[in-house]
Scaffold this motif. Structure first.
Motif, PDB file in Angstrom:
ATOM      1  N   HIS A  81     -39.418  20.879  31.129  1.00 29.71           N
ATOM      2  CA  HIS A  81     -39.744  19.494  30.781  1.00 29.71           C
ATOM      3  C   HIS A  81     -41.264  19.307  30.794  1.00 29.71           C
ATOM      4  O   HIS A  81     -41.909  19.602  31.799  1.00 29.71           O
ATOM      5  CB  HIS A  81     -39.077  18.556  31.794  1.00 29.71           C
ATOM      6  CG  HIS A  81     -39.361  17.114  31.572  1.00 29.71           C
ATOM      7  ND1 HIS A  81     -39.579  16.248  32.608  1.00 29.71           N
ATOM      8  CD2 HIS A  81     -39.457  16.389  30.446  1.00 29.71           C
ATOM      9  CE1 HIS A  81     -39.801  15.044  32.129  1.00 29.71           C
ATOM     10  NE2 HIS A  81     -39.733  15.106  30.813  1.00 29.71           N
ATOM     11  N   THR A 131     -30.398  13.710  27.018  1.00 31.13           N
ATOM     12  CA  THR A 131     -30.799  12.303  26.946  1.00 31.13           C
ATOM     13  C   THR A 131     -31.677  12.001  28.161  1.00 31.13           C
ATOM     14  O   THR A 131     -31.671  12.767  29.146  1.00 31.13           O
ATOM     15  CB  THR A 131     -29.563  11.385  26.973  1.00 31.13           C
ATOM     16  OG1 THR A 131     -28.938  11.516  28.256  1.00 31.13           O
ATOM     17  CG2 THR A 131     -28.581  11.728  25.860  1.00 31.13           C
ATOM     18  N   PRO A 132     -32.425  10.903  28.148  1.00 34.49           N
ATOM     19  CA  PRO A 132     -33.229  10.553  29.337  1.00 34.49           C
ATOM     20  C   PRO A 132     -32.404  10.451  30.617  1.00 34.49           C
ATOM     21  O   PRO A 132     -32.843  10.890  31.674  1.00 34.49           O
ATOM     22  CB  PRO A 132     -33.855   9.208  28.956  1.00 34.49           C
ATOM     23  CG  PRO A 132     -33.970   9.277  27.464  1.00 34.49           C
ATOM     24  CD  PRO A 132     -32.715  10.003  27.016  1.00 34.49           C
ATOM     25  N   GLN A 136     -32.846  12.770  33.971  1.00 38.44           N
ATOM     26  CA  GLN A 136     -33.073  12.161  35.287  1.00 38.44           C
ATOM     27  C   GLN A 136     -32.233  12.843  36.365  1.00 38.44           C
ATOM     28  O   GLN A 136     -32.658  12.967  37.509  1.00 38.44           O
ATOM     29  CB  GLN A 136     -32.767  10.658  35.237  1.00 38.44           C
ATOM     30  CG  GLN A 136     -32.891   9.942  36.565  1.00 38.44           C
ATOM     31  CD  GLN A 136     -34.268  10.045  37.190  1.00 38.44           C
ATOM     32  OE1 GLN A 136     -35.284  10.094  36.493  1.00 38.44           O
ATOM     33  NE2 GLN A 136     -34.323  10.098  38.509  1.00 38.44           N
TER      34      GLN A 136
END
Length: 158
Positions: A81, A131-132, A136
């Motif tokens: 990331h 996806t976000p 997370q």
């Protein structure tokens, strides 16, 4: 294991067992070896196994050509990331190794990575697009420190 700020593993053959790495430089030096090396070989044997590798920020540099990872188990999980990749990263990016046929069970992902090695147009088709909210779930607080064990580590002054 949590590695932060300018740590520098120096081998493409070094295996990490379960980590979140923040702002590290991975220096893969293979010279003239063939086939390409691997930055990670993550072992995850079942869907319930909570392990995996997460690299946030930092750099992948070096010489030769390396894959970001190869499966060491049927549920292998590696996420990069906001990492800057040099051209050392192979176009395919990932390798199923001895676990061909399990690709739908792997979690191999690159999110918001940059640099010449971050072009995903030739990556393996089974690389995940997170996806976000999925990303997370792999943050330091959610993935490594969900039971708050890091706050219990004693501070040692030298």
């Amino acid at each position: 294991m949590v590695m932060e700020d300018n740590c520098e593993p120096r081998s493409a053959r070094q295996n990490f067992l379960g980590i979140t790495s923040k702002n590290c430089t991975i220096n893969a030096r293979l010279g003239n070896s063939a086939p390409p090396g691997f930055i990670t070989a993550q072992l995850r044997s079942s869907l319930d196994d909570p392990s995996g590798f997460v690299f946030e920020g930092g750099f992948v540099v070096g010489t030769g050509e390396v894959s970001l990872g190869r499966a060491w188990g049927p549920y292998s999980r590696v996420i990069f990331h906001r990492t800057k990749f040099s051209s050392v990263v192979s176009p395919e990016g990932w390798n199923a190794w001895d676990f061909r046929g399990h690709e739908d069970k792997f979690t191999y992902a690159e999110v918001d990575c940059t640099g010449p090695g971050a072009n995903t147009s030739k990556r393996v088709k089974w690389e995940k697009k997170l996806t976000p909210s999925q990303l997370q779930a792999y943050s330091l607080s959610s993935f490594i420190n969900k039971d708050k064990w890091l706050a219990k580590i004693p501070t040692i002054f030298l």
